[in-house]
Design a protein around this motif. Structure first.
Motif, short mmCIF file in Angstrom:
data_model
loop_
_atom_site.label_atom_id
_atom_site.label_comp_id
_atom_site.label_asym_id
_atom_site.label_seq_id
_atom_site.Cartn_x
_atom_site.Cartn_y
_atom_site.Cartn_z
N PRO A 157 0.91 -1.44 -0.05
CA PRO A 157 0.02 0.01 -0.09
C PRO A 157 0.82 1.22 -0.01
CG PRO A 157 -0.71 -1.62 1.60
CD PRO A 157 0.51 -2.08 1.23
N ILE A 159 0.72 5.07 1.28
CA ILE A 159 0.50 6.17 1.95
C ILE A 159 1.28 7.42 1.66
CG2 ILE A 159 -0.14 6.81 4.39
CD1 ILE A 159 -0.53 4.11 5.12
N HIS A 174 -5.12 2.24 5.39
CA HIS A 174 -5.25 2.05 4.20
C HIS A 174 -6.45 0.88 3.70
CE1 HIS A 174 -4.05 1.25 -0.14
NE2 HIS A 174 -3.41 2.31 0.03
#
Length: 521
Positions: A157, A159, A174
């Motif tokens: 993920p 961020i 997330h």
């Protein structure tokens, strides 16, 4: 072979010790890792291991369990051609069914005994003298002649680095790491990002939250989602007459390939697609002011096309505000937008995608002369041949590597196209008595030039937007730029002439046997 659906318990074999030495080490147990493992077994190869960092198989479809998560490719095409599933409940499969399908496939084809879970790879380093990859995991070290990376581009993920994020006192997560224990009811929720994940979870949580603020840096085109339940009669017919499901799959594939025309080849079809998207927006968003906020200015397809029937209406609900500015700062109990406006929030949900053009796995792989893959790619971008092999990294094969992504069809087709290439490379090693195959740099450079030429004028590079398809230099190193059957044709056979081929060495470093065709001088 039809896959039987069954309940799932994590096999005890997942916890067996990591083997010290194998022919093939596969990293990741998503669709890529499972496909390679299954085909190895079908070829009679038993000397391999699948290293999985989590406690169960599944990859992306295990991790992305947010509300509303589902596939945006029709179910019959988003599955292995050799393992049809006649029991899909919907024409577009939900996350839970896809994950169950992966587990059923692993059990049906006998892959489970070769999987080792909780074995995150910490480093993979090429040993030139031994001609082997030394793979260090959290559960031990394994030596492998061949390393296959099946981690994929949607595993880590992303961020954004926002000022003050660490000071936020509320809940934050997330979408790919959804906190199911956090109760969203009545909360003031900020959604950062409006991509493929957000359009699925926003309408699911909108009725629950007290107030939702959607931070939309760039709007996206949304097309109708032609999903419907699969009827019991259809499921019966697919089970009784598998040829019907194969025909359905073929028809869907052909239709998806035609989607390439508005992306690349035919300007009139671009206008048709835009007209469909604009009509969909007018029907679902009667408020002209909101429509102006969420209507993109770029061509349809420049960014990933989203399909949804409930996202746009959710944006018009009384408890939803769309902010057309980026986030400039996070404070302990609020978010500040680029225009200076501030909104108090209890939770932040990031729908900001993944590390695609800066894949974290590249930080863990070290090839010839100890060179890190991330460093090699920093110079030229993510350069490979057919997204599968990399110069300077012998006996390394990437599944769903650079320039293999799909903007119009199923990534499963890509995976099934790459596997024969890996298997033929293994046969080449056996047939020639070679110890290593290493892509020639000139072949890699020529392929990079070819991809750049193919991308010229396409909607992905000339559509008027900046998307996650593009790397820091503006090159599209993510997508395959033409028909997928052409990819499959080029990956059907491993061509030794494209590689430096090194004779197998004895333990003391001496070459064995006669020189092999295509070997380095």
């Amino acid at each position: 072979m039809t896959v039987a659906t069954a309940s799932h318990a994590v096999p005890a074999s997942y916890g067996d010790p990591v083997p010290e030495r194998v022919r093939v080490a596969i990293v990741g147990s998503g669709f890529s890792g499972l496909a390679v493992g299954i085909r190895l077994l079908q070829e009679g190869e038993r000397d391999f291991v699948i290293l999985e960092r989590a406690g169960d198989i599944g990859g992306t479809w295990r991790d992305n369990a947010y509300p509303g998560c589902a596939c945006d490719v029709p179910s019959h095409l988003y599955s292995f051609s050799f393992a049809p599933n006649p029991n899909w409940s919907n024409t577009f499969s939900p996350q839970g069914e896809i994950w169950q399908y992966q587990r059923d496939v692993a059990a049906t084809f006998g892959v489970n005994p070769y999987v080792r879970t909780n074995a995150a790879v910490q480093e993979a380093r090429w040993d030139e003298d031994a001609q082997r990859w030394i793979v260090t995991t959290e559960r031990g070290t394994v030596s492998a002649q061949v390393l296959v990376s099946g981690t994929g581009p949607l595993c880590e993920p992303l961020i954004p680095e926002l000022p003050g994020l660490e000071s936020f006192e509320g809940e934050q997560f997330h979408s790919a790491r959804w906190n199911h224990d956090y109760d969203l009811r009545g909360k003031r929720v900020a959604v950062v990002g409006t991509g493929a994940s957000a359009i699925q979870f926003v309408p699911r949580i909108q009725p629950l939250v007290g107030q939702m603020t959607v931070f939309q840096r760039t709007p996206a085109w949304v097309l109708p989602r032609p999903s419907r339940p699969v009827t019991p009669v259809e499921r019966f017919l697919f089970r009784r007459f598998p040829v019907l499901q194969r025909a359905m799959r073929g028809a869907i594939y052909a239709g998806r390939e035609m989607m390439l025309f508005p992306y690349k080849y035919a300007r009139p079809t671009k206008r048709i697609l835009r007209a469909v998207a604009e009509s969909h927006m007018r029907r679902q968003v009667p408020d002209a002011t909101l429509r102006a906020k969420i209507k993109p200015s770029f061509d349809v397809g420049c960014k990933r096309i989203l399909i949804s029937n409930d996202y746009l209406p959710a944006l018009g609900k009384p408890n939803v505000e769309v902010v057309t500015h980026g986030v400039s700062e996070i404070r302990p109990n609020s978010i500040v937008a680029d225009d200076g406006s501030e909104r108090e929030v209890d939770a932040i949900i990031f729908g900001t995608g993944f590390h695609v053009t800066d894949q974290p796995v590249a930080e863990l792989v070290f090839g010839r002369d100890g060179r890190k893959l991330a460093d090699a790619w920093a110079e030229q971008g993510m350069a490979t041949f057919m997204g599968t092999t990399v110069s300077g990294f012998p006996n390394l094969f990437l599944m769903v590597g650079p320039n293999t992504g799909q903007g119009h069809t199923s990534i499963i087709y890509t995976i099934e196209s790459q596997v024969p290439y890996v298997l033929d490379a293994l046969r080449t090693l056996d047939r020639t008595g070679a110890g290593a195959v290493d892509l020639r740099k000139e072949v890699q450079d020529a392929f990079a030039d070819e991809m750049d030429r193919e991308m010229e004028g396409t909607v992905w590079t000339a559509g008027g937007c900046k998307s996650w398809y593009l790397d820091a230099t503006g090159r599209n190193t993510t997508l395959w730029p033409t028909f997928t059957f052409l990819m499959r044709r080029r990956l059907a056979r491993f061509d030794p002439a494209m590689y430096r081929i090194d004779a197998r060495r004895t333990p003391d470093g001496a070459a064995t046997g006669a020189p092999v065709a295509g070997a380095a001088d």
